[in-house]
Design an enzyme around this catalytic site. Sequence first.
Site, short mmCIF file in Angstrom:
data_model
loop_
_atom_site.label_atom_id
_atom_site.label_comp_id
_atom_site.label_asym_id
_atom_site.label_seq_id
_atom_site.Cartn_x
_atom_site.Cartn_y
_atom_site.Cartn_z
N GLY A 98 23.09 37.11 108.13
CA GLY A 98 23.86 37.62 107.59
C GLY A 98 25.23 37.31 107.01
O GLY A 98 25.38 35.86 106.48
N ARG A 101 30.13 34.34 105.60
CA ARG A 101 32.23 34.65 104.59
C ARG A 101 32.01 34.84 103.33
O ARG A 101 32.36 34.75 102.69
CB ARG A 101 32.11 32.42 104.60
CG ARG A 101 31.36 31.99 103.93
CD ARG A 101 31.37 30.62 103.13
NE ARG A 101 30.15 29.71 102.66
CZ ARG A 101 30.61 28.94 102.14
NH1 ARG A 101 31.88 28.26 102.09
NH2 ARG A 101 29.75 27.75 101.84
N LYS A 121 34.84 35.84 98.74
CA LYS A 121 33.99 34.51 99.95
C LYS A 121 34.63 33.68 100.12
O LYS A 121 35.38 33.32 99.89
CB LYS A 121 32.68 34.32 98.83
CG LYS A 121 31.09 32.84 99.00
CD LYS A 121 31.18 32.70 98.42
CE LYS A 121 29.64 31.29 99.22
NZ LYS A 121 28.62 30.83 98.67
N GLY A 134 34.81 31.19 108.65
CA GLY A 134 34.19 32.25 107.31
C GLY A 134 34.94 31.74 106.19
O GLY A 134 34.97 32.22 105.40
N ARG A 191 33.34 37.88 94.05
CA ARG A 191 31.67 37.79 92.94
C ARG A 191 31.64 39.34 92.87
O ARG A 191 32.38 39.79 93.86
CB ARG A 191 31.58 37.01 94.04
CG ARG A 191 30.91 36.72 95.37
CD ARG A 191 29.68 35.53 95.83
NE ARG A 191 29.22 35.76 97.00
CZ ARG A 191 27.99 35.48 97.38
NH1 ARG A 191 28.01 33.96 96.97
NH2 ARG A 191 27.35 35.95 98.81
N ARG A 198 19.30 41.14 99.74
CA ARG A 198 18.10 39.77 99.65
C ARG A 198 17.24 40.41 100.30
O ARG A 198 16.98 41.43 101.47
CB ARG A 198 19.04 38.85 100.43
CG ARG A 198 20.66 38.70 100.37
CD ARG A 198 21.16 38.51 100.69
NE ARG A 198 22.59 37.71 100.75
CZ ARG A 198 23.63 36.44 100.29
NH1 ARG A 198 22.51 35.57 100.50
NH2 ARG A 198 24.60 36.56 99.88
N ASP A 268 16.79 34.12 102.56
CA ASP A 268 18.30 35.00 102.15
C ASP A 268 18.80 35.07 101.54
O ASP A 268 19.93 35.26 101.68
CB ASP A 268 18.74 35.21 103.86
CG ASP A 268 18.99 33.41 104.28
OD1 ASP A 268 18.20 32.49 104.71
OD2 ASP A 268 20.21 32.77 104.09
N ASP A 278 23.76 32.91 95.72
CA ASP A 278 24.33 31.78 96.94
C ASP A 278 24.33 30.53 96.08
O ASP A 278 23.28 29.52 96.19
CB ASP A 278 24.08 31.41 97.92
CG ASP A 278 23.72 32.93 98.77
OD1 ASP A 278 24.94 33.74 98.33
OD2 ASP A 278 23.54 33.42 100.10
#
Length: 513
Positions: A98, A101, A121, A134, A191, A198, A268, A278
């Site tokens: 999941g 952060r 993030k 996080g 972001r 995903r 993920d 990511d």
Amino acid sequence: MNIENIKQPFIKIFPGDFSGNTIQRNTPKVLFSTVDPVGFEKPELIVFNEKLSEEIGLGKFEEKDLDFLVGNNIPENIQTYATAYAGHQFGNWAGQLGDGRAILAGEITNDSSKKTEIQWKGAGATPYSRHADGRAVLRSSVREYLMSEAMFHLGVPTTRALSLSFTGEDVVRDMMYSGNPQKEKGAVVVRTAESFLRFGHFELMSAQQEYDTLYKLVNFTIDNYYPEITSEGIQKYKDFFESVCKKTADLMVEWFRVGFVHGVMNTDNMSILGLTIDYGPYSMMDEYDLNFTPNTTDLPGRRYAFGKQGQISQWNLWQLANALHPIIKDEQFLEKTLNEFGDYFWKSHDNILCKKFGFDQLLDGDEEFFTNWQGLMQELKLDYTLFFNQLEKIDDENDLKFLFERVSYIFLDTEKLLKIENFINTYKARIGRNLISNEESINLMKKTNPKFILRNFLLYQCIEEINIGKTNILDKLITALENPYKEINSEFSIKRPSEYDDISGCSMLSCSS
């Protein structure tokens, strides 16, 4: 900024945990958990993306907006949340994962009815942080901000970055997992993306046999992000899977075109919309090497090496196919679609190579030409981007020694220069088979091959400078990355200097990067 216009359709549709509890735990049968950003007392804005803000409908930045950019004083109309997903990490099923952060604010719609999700993030722990805090450090935040914007301006599908801010607190990280944790400056990136969904979101619902929610999720995705799909019944879901496969293959080819290596292509980390998502231990290619991985965690197997990204994306799509099988229920269709992925990928791959070399079309013998070129690049350790920049300058007057010594990471003796000369002669003969003019060929190369790429050593220099309160390199890099097909700063159009070969963050990185 117009943050009062942020909406939250996702959490109105899907089952979630509204407790606001950030204790790390499993949250079965839900797709999200509400969670508040931790809040920071002394934030400081480093950079704000004004063009993006205007484009997505947030408008101009005002000083009071800094609170929102670090997750402080969230307006009452926004219920912040983190999503749950699952995934295969380095080929192994990892179960529930999941947003560890990342915390979502919701989505905003601009004047053209385009929807954009907004996400912090590094703003604190969520139930999916897996016993971490996080937070995010400055170096990883700078890398995400700059590279996501660089990829956008290169023309590669990607998430984007709205802002980068200091949090005013220190974060402890062991950068290379070497047992040597250090305090580093904390930062938050905001972001954006059309969607952050995903492969792993679909894997989680399927693994938990939450098929009603899986149906809702697939329909939600098609209705919001695949408007071109108008079929009904099972065919609707088949068309969806075929579209995801195509978008994923197209993304891999774009990565190859510009020399991008993601470094951690777990399921993920795969976008259902074919976006680059990511930005962790990534790297732009310096010396050409199909076996290059920038991720120390990926050693020694090199599962996510540059030359394997197409293959791994297909493997990831197999896992998505397994997740969607309860809906599609047609093994033969899924197998056929996945088997055709390779043909589509390699055809697209060879077509983009043609453009990089200035060929107007793929001809018989080109595959052998490409194979020989790859061998030359690896043997002579030639710089991927600079090689094509130099190739544009080839004519009968050029000194090949002068042109190619500056793009090689090893000394080019007479024997090696002869190999380059032989290749260039073969290349000239192949160009002679074009049906377009030499000028048109050069223009094709210039549109396909960037002059500027955001190399890790440049990012390292930028991070070091921001750490001491300066932004001169940052400002220059932003100008250069916004104009990647022009040579704005010749100081950036160089191969990685040897003094950066063994510095962490320049050649190799960890998942903590």
